[in-house]
Design a protein around this motif. Structure first.
Motif, PDB file in Angstrom:
ATOM      1  N   THR A   1      14.041 -72.645  96.172  1.00 12.61           N
ATOM      2  CA  THR A   1      15.080 -73.096  95.240  1.00 12.61           C
ATOM      3  C   THR A   1      16.409 -73.215  95.984  1.00 12.61           C
ATOM      4  O   THR A   1      16.522 -72.842  97.155  1.00 12.61           O
TER       5      THR A   1
ATOM      6  N   TYR B   1      18.790 -71.407  95.648  1.00  3.88           N
ATOM      7  CA  TYR B   1      19.315 -70.058  95.882  1.00  3.88           C
ATOM      8  C   TYR B   1      18.537 -69.291  96.949  1.00  3.88           C
ATOM      9  O   TYR B   1      18.801 -68.104  97.171  1.00  3.88           O
ATOM     10  N   GLU B   2      17.605 -69.936  97.616  1.00  2.00           N
ATOM     11  CA  GLU B   2      16.808 -69.265  98.647  1.00  2.00           C
ATOM     12  C   GLU B   2      17.711 -68.624  99.695  1.00  2.00           C
ATOM     13  O   GLU B   2      18.640 -69.255 100.212  1.00  2.00           O
TER      14      GLU B   2
ATOM     15  N   HIS C   1      27.944 -71.345  88.288  1.00  2.00           N
ATOM     16  CA  HIS C   1      26.732 -71.587  87.503  1.00  2.00           C
ATOM     17  C   HIS C   1      27.127 -71.916  86.072  1.00  2.00           C
ATOM     18  O   HIS C   1      28.081 -71.337  85.534  1.00  2.00           O
TER      19      HIS C   1
ATOM     20  N   SER D   1      15.321 -66.581  86.011  1.00  2.00           N
ATOM     21  CA  SER D   1      14.904 -67.892  85.524  1.00  2.00           C
ATOM     22  C   SER D   1      16.125 -68.778  85.262  1.00  2.00           C
ATOM     23  O   SER D   1      16.098 -69.989  85.519  1.00  2.00           O
TER      24      SER D   1
ATOM     25  N   ASN E   1      17.736 -71.006  88.200  1.00  2.00           N
ATOM     26  CA  ASN E   1      17.167 -72.299  88.541  1.00  2.00           C
ATOM     27  C   ASN E   1      17.084 -73.253  87.360  1.00  2.00           C
ATOM     28  O   ASN E   1      16.954 -74.457  87.549  1.00  2.00           O
ATOM     29  N   GLU E   2      17.158 -72.696  86.129  1.00  2.00           N
ATOM     30  CA  GLU E   2      17.054 -73.532  84.938  1.00  2.00           C
ATOM     31  C   GLU E   2      18.208 -73.223  83.983  1.00  2.00           C
ATOM     32  O   GLU E   2      18.025 -72.573  82.952  1.00  2.00           O
TER      33      GLU E   2
ATOM     34  N   GLU F   1      24.730 -78.789  94.583  1.00  2.00           N
ATOM     35  CA  GLU F   1      23.901 -78.239  95.654  1.00  2.00           C
ATOM     36  C   GLU F   1      24.769 -77.674  96.777  1.00  2.00           C
ATOM     37  O   GLU F   1      24.494 -76.592  97.320  1.00  2.00           O
TER      38      GLU F   1
END
Length: 219
Positions: free
Chosen positions: A50, A52-53, A82, A128, A131-132, A159
């Motif tokens: 993702t 955020y990796e 975010h 969760s 990412n969403e 990004e």
């Protein structure tokens, strides 16, 4: 002799033990103060694959005195760009909203907090959410707009923001001596927490030394 333990503290002690025995993947859990069960420190590892990796994001969870009847609060200690995170780091997510709070528009009561929810479910909801995001009722409107534009491939600003945050967080991880998992294999490993991670002995909170943990009967 220790003082009797409040029912909310008993519930938190039980959850803390469970999370240490069966950790939630992608998180490190501890207490801010070993004598206070109502203030937890959390570190979130960005999920591999993702945006955020490689990220290492520290946060606090604070619990009310009537937990689990009222929800805890979840606040990031670092700046996190975010859609569902306020400027002060507070996370805006349905599971952390009281079902009697009518100010949260567009949410069904069953989506909000209820006494059957746990810290584990909060942690999974937060990971969760990274990412969403929920862009219908954003806490950060600018981040929400930027996320939608990125999702629609109009630009890569969102990004770029996230990747910069990940890089900044890695400096904090290095300072804390934490190795951030970047592979699915490392991220998903579930092991029991080492005793050295915390000096707290939860049994010390109980007045009756013969009482099983949180009043549970042995199987």
């Amino acid at each position: 002799m220790a003082l009797p333990m409040a029912s909310s503290a008993k519930a938190l002690a039980k959850e803390l033990r469970g999370l240490r025995e069966e950790p939630v993947e992608g998180f490190k859990i501890g207490l801010v103060d070993e004598s206070n069960l109502y203030d937890w420190q959390v570190a979130i590892f960005g999920p591999p694959g993702t945006l955020y990796e490689g990220g290492y994001f520290k946060a606090h969870i604070r619990f009310p005195g009537d937990y689990p009847y009222s929800p805890p609060s979840f606040r990031f200690l670092c700046h996190l760009w975010h859609p569902n995170v306020y400027e002060n780091g507070e996370v805006c997510i349905s599971i952390l909203h009281s079902p009697i709070n009518d100010q949260q528009g567009g949410e069904l009561p069953q989506e909000r907090w209820n006494p059957t929810q746990t810290v584990r479910s909060v942690l999974m909801s937060v990971i969760s959410l990274l990412n969403e995001p929920n862009t219908n009722s954003p806490a950060n409107v600018d981040a929400s707009v930027m996320f939608r534009e990125w999702r629609e491939r109009k630009n890569k600003r969102y990004e770029e923001y996230v990747k910069q945050q990940v890089q900044d967080s890695q400096k904090e991880a290095a300072k804390d001596g934490v190795i951030v998992p970047v592979t699915v294999e490392d991220y998903c490993v579930k092991t029991k927490a080492e005793p050295s991670e915390s000096s707290i002995d939860i049994s010390e909170f109980y007045e009756d030394e013969d009482m099983d943990f949180c009043g549970e009967d042995d199987d």
